[in-house]
Scaffold this motif. Structure first.
Motif, short mmCIF file in Angstrom:
data_model
loop_
_atom_site.label_atom_id
_atom_site.label_comp_id
_atom_site.label_asym_id
_atom_site.label_seq_id
_atom_site.Cartn_x
_atom_site.Cartn_y
_atom_site.Cartn_z
N UNK A 83 0.88 -1.08 0.01
CA UNK A 83 -0.04 0.07 -0.12
C UNK A 83 1.06 1.21 -0.03
N UNK A 84 1.92 1.02 0.72
CA UNK A 84 2.99 2.39 0.57
C UNK A 84 3.56 2.64 -0.82
N UNK A 85 3.72 1.56 -1.51
CA UNK A 85 4.35 1.66 -2.97
C UNK A 85 3.16 2.05 -3.80
N UNK A 86 1.86 1.83 -3.60
CA UNK A 86 0.55 2.22 -4.41
C UNK A 86 0.57 3.86 -4.17
N UNK A 87 0.61 4.16 -3.11
CA UNK A 87 0.52 5.72 -2.63
C UNK A 87 1.36 6.73 -3.26
N UNK A 93 11.69 7.05 -6.74
CA UNK A 93 12.14 5.95 -5.76
C UNK A 93 13.62 5.66 -5.97
N UNK A 94 14.45 5.46 -4.92
CA UNK A 94 15.71 4.76 -4.75
C UNK A 94 15.49 3.58 -4.33
N UNK A 95 16.04 2.35 -5.09
CA UNK A 95 15.61 0.91 -4.98
C UNK A 95 16.93 0.24 -4.83
N UNK A 96 17.11 -0.42 -3.63
CA UNK A 96 18.29 -1.38 -3.47
C UNK A 96 17.83 -2.70 -3.46
N UNK A 97 18.30 -3.56 -4.66
CA UNK A 97 17.62 -4.94 -4.95
C UNK A 97 18.71 -5.88 -5.14
N UNK A 98 18.46 -7.15 -4.78
CA UNK A 98 19.16 -8.20 -5.22
C UNK A 98 19.45 -8.44 -6.59
N UNK A 99 20.56 -8.89 -7.19
CA UNK A 99 21.74 -9.32 -6.38
C UNK A 99 22.54 -7.97 -5.76
N UNK A 100 22.75 -7.19 -6.81
CA UNK A 100 23.63 -6.03 -6.64
C UNK A 100 23.03 -4.57 -7.34
N UNK A 107 8.43 5.52 -10.04
CA UNK A 107 7.56 4.34 -9.68
C UNK A 107 6.40 4.60 -10.56
N UNK A 108 6.31 3.73 -11.65
CA UNK A 108 5.11 3.73 -12.59
C UNK A 108 3.82 2.65 -12.34
N UNK A 109 4.29 1.64 -11.98
CA UNK A 109 3.26 0.37 -11.59
C UNK A 109 3.64 -0.39 -10.37
N UNK A 110 2.59 -0.54 -9.75
CA UNK A 110 2.52 -1.69 -8.57
C UNK A 110 1.56 -2.47 -8.68
N UNK A 111 1.90 -4.05 -8.34
CA UNK A 111 1.00 -5.11 -8.42
C UNK A 111 1.29 -5.83 -7.26
N UNK A 112 1.01 -7.15 -7.30
CA UNK A 112 0.92 -8.12 -6.17
C UNK A 112 2.32 -8.63 -6.27
N UNK A 113 2.91 -8.56 -7.36
CA UNK A 113 4.44 -9.24 -7.18
C UNK A 113 5.45 -8.40 -7.16
N UNK A 114 5.23 -7.06 -7.39
CA UNK A 114 6.50 -6.36 -7.49
C UNK A 114 5.97 -4.81 -7.97
N UNK A 115 7.27 -4.07 -8.32
CA UNK A 115 7.06 -2.60 -8.60
C UNK A 115 7.66 -2.37 -10.19
N UNK A 116 7.24 -1.54 -10.75
CA UNK A 116 7.86 -1.04 -12.14
C UNK A 116 8.34 0.40 -11.97
N UNK A 142 8.92 -7.91 -5.18
CA UNK A 142 9.17 -7.36 -3.70
C UNK A 142 10.32 -8.38 -2.92
N UNK A 143 10.33 -9.69 -3.36
CA UNK A 143 11.13 -10.48 -2.78
C UNK A 143 12.65 -10.16 -2.86
N UNK A 144 13.08 -9.30 -3.93
CA UNK A 144 14.11 -9.04 -4.41
C UNK A 144 14.59 -7.60 -3.87
#
Length: 154
Positions: A83-87, A93-100, A107-116, A142-144
């Motif tokens: 819900x924070x992503x949706x709003x 955004x600054x996103x740090x994700x796996x692996x590096x 942020x243009x899109x949010x769904x149940x699996x992740x963000x775009x 989201x998991x990454x």
């Protein structure tokens, strides 16, 4: 006083305010209850008071002496809830994700699996010297995501 009891009290209160949602709940050994909430339209002081009363009204200080702190998720706090992503669609955004991976983008899109995220970058021309502006897009699950923060620009 158990965390489940306090969480149930918060959830009961939030049934009256579906625009608000719980971000974090901690109870330390000294019975200090710390609650962080967020809302689809932000959080006001009155919203924090509402959640505080939802908890306090059903806990007995004679039984357990406790302190209570209800706060809103700060503007620079990491996003942890869908819900924070949706709003924050349309914000940078600054996103740090796996692996590096580290991306700063809109942020243009949010769904149940992740963000775009979308951003522009300069890359070398395929032929010849110089650089061209290229539009990039990445779907991040989201998991990454290790950490995601809204970038506030002035």
């Amino acid at each position: 006083m158990s965390e489940k009891t306090v969480k149930d009290l918060i959830n009961n209160g939030l049934e009256e305010r579906p625009d608000l949602f719980l971000i974090d709940l901690k109870i330390n050994s000294d019975h200090k209850i710390s609650v962080v909430i967020d809302g689809d339209n932000g959080v006001t002081v009155e919203d924090c008071v509402f959640v505080s009363r939802a908890i306090e009204n059903d806990l007995d200080r004679e039984e357990v002496d406790f302190s209570l702190d209800v706060a809103s998720a700060g503007a620079t706090s990491p996003l942890i809830n869908e819900r924070q992503y949706k709003k924050n669609i349309g914000r940078t955004l600054e996103v740090k994700a796996k692996p590096d991976l580290k991306i700063e983008g809109e942020l243009t899109e949010v769904d149940e699996a992740g963000v775009t995220l979308e951003w522009t970058t300069k890359e070398p021309k395929p032929v010849g010297k110089g650089k061209i502006v290229v539009n990039k897009q990445a779907k991040i699950m989201y998991d990454d995501i290790l950490e995601a923060k809204v970038i506030i620009k002035f």
